[in-house]
Design a protein around this motif. Structure first.
Motif, PDB file in Angstrom:
ATOM      1  N   UNK A 208      -3.970   1.873 -12.048  1.00 23.59           N
ATOM      2  CA  UNK A 208      -3.510   3.218 -11.671  1.00 23.59           C
ATOM      3  C   UNK A 208      -2.899   3.939 -12.871  1.00 23.59           C
ATOM      4  N   UNK A 209      -2.131   3.196 -13.660  1.00 24.26           N
ATOM      5  CA  UNK A 209      -1.511   3.814 -14.832  1.00 24.26           C
ATOM      6  C   UNK A 209      -2.575   4.244 -15.842  1.00 24.26           C
TER       7      UNK A 209
ATOM      8  N   UNK B  21       0.837  -1.201   0.000  1.00 23.14           N
ATOM      9  CA  UNK B  21       0.000   0.000   0.000  1.00 23.14           C
ATOM     10  C   UNK B  21       0.876   1.258   0.000  1.00 23.14           C
ATOM     11  N   UNK B  22       1.921   1.230   0.825  1.00 27.16           N
ATOM     12  CA  UNK B  22       2.845   2.370   0.858  1.00 27.16           C
ATOM     13  C   UNK B  22       3.506   2.575  -0.507  1.00 27.16           C
TER      14      UNK B  22
ATOM     15  N   UNK C  77       3.962   5.826  -5.385  1.00 30.42           N
ATOM     16  CA  UNK C  77       3.850   5.932  -6.845  1.00 30.42           C
ATOM     17  C   UNK C  77       2.847   7.052  -7.203  1.00 30.42           C
ATOM     18  N   UNK C  78       1.714   7.074  -6.482  1.00 31.24           N
ATOM     19  CA  UNK C  78       0.694   8.097  -6.743  1.00 31.24           C
ATOM     20  C   UNK C  78       1.277   9.497  -6.507  1.00 31.24           C
ATOM     21  N   UNK C  79       2.019   9.645  -5.416  1.00 30.21           N
ATOM     22  CA  UNK C  79       2.623  10.946  -5.111  1.00 30.21           C
ATOM     23  C   UNK C  79       3.617  11.331  -6.204  1.00 30.21           C
ATOM     24  N   UNK C  80       4.492  10.387  -6.562  1.00 28.89           N
ATOM     25  CA  UNK C  80       5.507  10.682  -7.584  1.00 28.89           C
ATOM     26  C   UNK C  80       4.868  11.034  -8.922  1.00 28.89           C
TER      27      UNK C  80
ATOM     28  N   UNK D  54       5.206  14.598 -10.813  1.00 30.45           N
ATOM     29  CA  UNK D  54       5.717  14.609 -12.185  1.00 30.45           C
ATOM     30  C   UNK D  54       4.720  15.324 -13.109  1.00 30.45           C
ATOM     31  N   UNK D  55       3.452  14.980 -12.943  1.00 31.12           N
ATOM     32  CA  UNK D  55       2.389  15.585 -13.755  1.00 31.12           C
ATOM     33  C   UNK D  55       2.411  17.107 -13.604  1.00 31.12           C
TER      34      UNK D  55
END
Ligand SMILES: *Cc1c(COP(=O)(O)O)cnc(C)c1O
Length: 477
Positions: free
Chosen positions: A80-81, A29-30, A35-38, A42-43
């Motif tokens: 997620x991607x 989960x972490x 990944x979501x934060x990164x 990036x976005x």
């Protein structure tokens, strides 16, 4: 789809072993969270190198995002991607520095972080008993906005999903408090108000649309005449809707003059500041005077107070009015009621996310001075756009920069030329610009409230519009 089970059957022996059936392993989960934060960081960092708006046809998107009803587990990374690369890529990027269409939504880092946390912690702001912490955040954030905008200290409020919901909530409360007489709008009042009035079943024959003056402000003289003739005919004026920053041109109605008329006839003054009210934070530059005279005021922090979607704010000057209109006290909520505040009794939503968390963290992290600077940048950017238009012989200003909104036209251009130029610049991906119609005239409209926008962003967009608009209709591109 479901497994048939008889009532008298024992649960399976491994029943307790499946209590984590929806959980990822904690480290997993972490890892996904990072990944979501990164991916988000990036976005945001690369947004201005990508199109301001991207639209694709449904069949292509469905091919990637649709498919049969999933019956068995899928790979979360792939999902997620798809969200990041497909679903959220193909939209208007209201936080893009060259997104000037309709109303941008330049969210702030602080707002994003607080929204993530409140989602993760399932924050709820419905009743005091069920959410005293989030309810306090909401009271505090509403109090800060009330003070910053100069509304009376006794004002009460509620956070809603957007200006549309906040306007209709205000109308219901105002009508409850002030009777179902005549409601007055201007020809520039946002369409959500009109839709709200229809939705609450207000009779169309008790709605007046008052004309605006040359600067698209509700004319107090015309308002006075219409109210007086209703009054003489024995109809009671109930609500006047004024606008602080119209969506079309940023025009600000003369609130002191309108308020005086409301007082004379006992009408409720509702001010729709969904777009423009935050400009009042910028001293001496907004032209907004008299917000404190409003009986109710709406603003949309997801427009010009740098919030992720969605959050709107309704403030009502007289305490108790919202609860009087919306309070409900069913037996199954009896033990969740009666604290200092139950926000589910201030509007139509019972289960409510904590929309205050992001607003609270934003106000506290940046402080009002810095937020006012960010708002002022938007006002200045529209003035820079105006200068660029004035210096270009192919263009003419239609309404001057006002609260971050500028409208203009091509010299001798037709309505079709304007629409085509907006489409051309927008589909090129460089910027997003939209058109509107002002008293029959089709114009380019730029809304410049993103503090990340540079002078160059504005000037290059005006230049591209000028080039596009100056070409002969249907001629060579
Ligand atoms: C945008 C806007 C609304 C509607 O707000 P939503 O958040 O889109 O529902 C209402 N009034 C004005 C003046 C607006 O600009």
């Amino acid at each position: 789809m479901t497994t048939a089970r008889r009532r008298d059957q024992e649960p399976p022996a491994d029943f307790d072993a499946t209590s984590d059936i929806l959980d990822f392993d904690r480290d997993e989960f972490r890892r996904l969270g990072y990944w979501v934060v990164d991916r988000t960081a990036e976005h945001l960092a690369t947004l201005d190198r990508r199109p301001a708006v991207s639209v694709t046809d449904l069949s292509r998107l469905e091919e990637l995002l649709g498919g049969e009803l999933p019956m068995d587990p899928g790979v979360v990374e792939t999902g997620l991607a798809l969200l990041a690369d497909v679903a959220f890529e193909h939209q208007q990027h209201g936080d893009h520095p060259r997104y000037f269409a309709r109303v941008p939504g330049p969210s702030s880092h602080a707002g994003i972080l607080a929204d993530w946390l409140s989602t993760g912690m399932q924050a709820i702001s419905s009743s005091w008993a069920g959410g005293s912490g989030p309810a306090t955040l909401e009271l505090v954030a509403l109090g800060w906005l009330q003070e910053a905008l100069g509304m009376p200290a006794a004002s009460e409020g509620v956070l809603l999903s957007g200006g549309s919901m906040a306007n209709v909530t205000a109308l219901v409360a105002a009508r409850h408090a002030n009777g179902d007489g005549v409601i007055y709008l201007s020809d520039q009042t946002h369409s959500s108000v009109r839709r709200g009035i229809t939705s609450i079943g207000h009779p169309p024959e008790l709605v007046r649309v008052v004309p605006t003056d040359h600067a698209f402000r509700l004319s107090p003289r015309a308002l006075h005449e219409v109210i007086e003739s209703d009054h003489e005919a024995g109809r009671s004026p109930s609500i006047v809707v004024a606008t602080a920053g119209t969506t079309n041109t940023g025009a600000v109605d003369d609130l002191p003059a309108i308020s005086a008329i409301c007082r004379e006839y006992g009408a409720w003054l509702h001010v729709d500041g969904a777009y423009g009210a935050p400009a009042a934070l910028v001293e001496g530059r907004s032209g907004i005077l008299g917000l404190e005279l409003a009986d109710s005021l709406v603003l949309d922090p997801h427009k010009w107070l740098f919030q992720p979607y969605d959050v709107a704010c309704l403030l009502v000057a007289r305490p108790g009015v919202l609860e009087a209109a919306f309070g409900m006290h069913p037996e199954y909520l009896a033990d969740a009621q009666g604290g200092p505040v139950d926000f589910h009794n201030r509007g139509l939503e019972l289960t409510r996310r904590s929309r205050a968390a992001k607003l609270w963290l934003t106000l506290r992290t940046y402080g009002m001075r810095r937020l006012a600077c960010a708002v002022e940048r938007g006002i200045l950017l529209a003035e820079l756009a105006q200068r660029a238009v004035e210096l270009d012989p192919r263009l003419e200003v239609v309404t001057p920069a006002q609260l971050g909104v500028l409208t203009f036209q091509g010299i001798d251009a037709t309505a079709a030329d304007v629409v085509r130029a907006c489409e051309h610049v927008t589909s090129s991906g460089f910027a997003a610009v939209s058109s509107t119609v002002l008293k029959g005239r089709t114009v380019v409209r730029m809304c410049t409230i993103n503090p990340r926008t540079s002078r160059r962003d504005v000037e290059q967009t005006v230049e591209r519009l000028a080039e596009s608009i100056a070409r002969q209709p249907g001629g060579e591109r």
